[in-house]
Design a protein around this motif. Structure first.
Motif, PDB file in Angstrom:
ATOM      1  N   THR A  20       0.855  -1.186   0.000  1.00 47.66           N
ATOM      2  CA  THR A  20       0.000   0.000   0.000  1.00 47.66           C
ATOM      3  C   THR A  20       0.892   1.236   0.000  1.00 47.66           C
ATOM      4  O   THR A  20       1.861   1.301   0.752  1.00 47.66           O
ATOM      5  CB  THR A  20      -0.904   0.006   1.243  1.00 47.66           C
ATOM      6  OG1 THR A  20      -1.716  -1.178   1.208  1.00 47.66           O
ATOM      7  CG2 THR A  20      -1.799   1.231   1.299  1.00 47.66           C
ATOM      8  N   THR A  68      -2.396  -7.494  -7.708  1.00 46.17           N
ATOM      9  CA  THR A  68      -2.210  -7.499  -6.263  1.00 46.17           C
ATOM     10  C   THR A  68      -3.325  -8.272  -5.564  1.00 46.17           C
ATOM     11  O   THR A  68      -4.428  -8.400  -6.087  1.00 46.17           O
ATOM     12  CB  THR A  68      -2.142  -6.048  -5.720  1.00 46.17           C
ATOM     13  OG1 THR A  68      -1.820  -6.092  -4.329  1.00 46.17           O
ATOM     14  CG2 THR A  68      -3.441  -5.293  -5.924  1.00 46.17           C
ATOM     15  N   ASP A  69      -3.006  -8.775  -4.381  1.00 48.82           N
ATOM     16  CA  ASP A  69      -4.008  -9.467  -3.562  1.00 48.82           C
ATOM     17  C   ASP A  69      -4.750  -8.497  -2.649  1.00 48.82           C
ATOM     18  O   ASP A  69      -5.778  -8.848  -2.078  1.00 48.82           O
ATOM     19  CB  ASP A  69      -3.336 -10.543  -2.695  1.00 48.82           C
ATOM     20  CG  ASP A  69      -2.802 -11.694  -3.526  1.00 48.82           C
ATOM     21  OD1 ASP A  69      -3.368 -11.961  -4.605  1.00 48.82           O
ATOM     22  OD2 ASP A  69      -1.822 -12.326  -3.095  1.00 48.82           O
ATOM     23  N   ARG A  70      -4.232  -7.296  -2.507  1.00 40.95           N
ATOM     24  CA  ARG A  70      -4.868  -6.337  -1.607  1.00 40.95           C
ATOM     25  C   ARG A  70      -6.023  -5.623  -2.305  1.00 40.95           C
ATOM     26  O   ARG A  70      -6.053  -5.520  -3.528  1.00 40.95           O
ATOM     27  CB  ARG A  70      -3.854  -5.322  -1.075  1.00 40.95           C
ATOM     28  CG  ARG A  70      -3.280  -4.413  -2.108  1.00 40.95           C
ATOM     29  CD  ARG A  70      -2.187  -3.501  -1.531  1.00 40.95           C
ATOM     30  NE  ARG A  70      -1.598  -2.707  -2.577  1.00 40.95           N
ATOM     31  CZ  ARG A  70      -2.082  -1.538  -3.004  1.00 40.95           C
ATOM     32  NH1 ARG A  70      -3.144  -1.013  -2.422  1.00 40.95           N
ATOM     33  NH2 ARG A  70      -1.495  -0.883  -3.968  1.00 40.95           N
ATOM     34  N   THR A  71      -6.965  -5.152  -1.531  1.00 35.88           N
ATOM     35  CA  THR A  71      -8.029  -4.321  -2.083  1.00 35.88           C
ATOM     36  C   THR A  71      -7.476  -2.915  -2.213  1.00 35.88           C
ATOM     37  O   THR A  71      -6.987  -2.340  -1.230  1.00 35.88           O
ATOM     38  CB  THR A  71      -9.263  -4.312  -1.157  1.00 35.88           C
ATOM     39  OG1 THR A  71      -9.743  -5.646  -1.037  1.00 35.88           O
ATOM     40  CG2 THR A  71     -10.355  -3.421  -1.714  1.00 35.88           C
TER      41      THR A  71
END
Length: 155
Positions: free
Chosen positions: A89, A143-146
């Protein structure tokens, strides 16, 4: 959309682009500083943008980050913490979350803004961002993040 926007979209989709982001941000910040905020790399690409100014959450030092944005007809701006789909992030997201308010510079004009992070309305706001920059869809796949979406409102 500008003449160079299709080229910018192609460049933004290059897989190694996340590694070049620090250099791109530094170059863009210098260009904006030299032109008193009147010109950025995103301007050259024909894309809407702003400079986000928010204090560092640890240092308190004012940090400036050039960001692509989606201006809304109601005087708001949408921004996304995509970082080209990097798994990390961006630091500005943490700094904004720690701040009560922020300042943006749009077309050389500083504007005090309040902010909120999108929750239930994120899908609709994400669609607005995709209309401006289709590569956000690619970044989401990388990416795996929101990827967080923020709404900035003039104070």
């Amino acid at each position: 959309m500008g003449l160079l926007t299709p080229l910018a979209v192609r460049i933004g989709a290059i897989p190694w682009m996340p590694k070049a982001l620090p250099l791109i941000e530094k170059t863009d910040s210098r260009l904006q500083r030299v032109t008193s905020g009147r010109l950025s790399l995103l301007d050259i690409a024909g894309l809407p943008n702003l400079m986000l100014r928010v204090p560092g959450r640890k240092s308190g030092v004012l940090r400036s980050t050039p960001l692509l944005c989606a201006p809304r007809s109601n005087g708001e701006w949408l921004i996304a913490g995509s970082y080209f789909g990097n798994p990390t992030t961006p630091t500005w997201v943490y700094n904004l979350r720690a701040a009560d308010s922020a300042e943006i510079v749009v077309d050389g004009t500083p504007i005090e803004v309040s902010w909120r992070e999108a929750c239930d309305d994120r899908p609709a706001l994400w669609a607005e961002l995709l209309d401006v920059w289709p590569n956000f869809r690619l970044y989401e796949q990388r990416t795996d993040r929101t990827i967080p979406v923020f709404v900035l409102t003039r104070r």
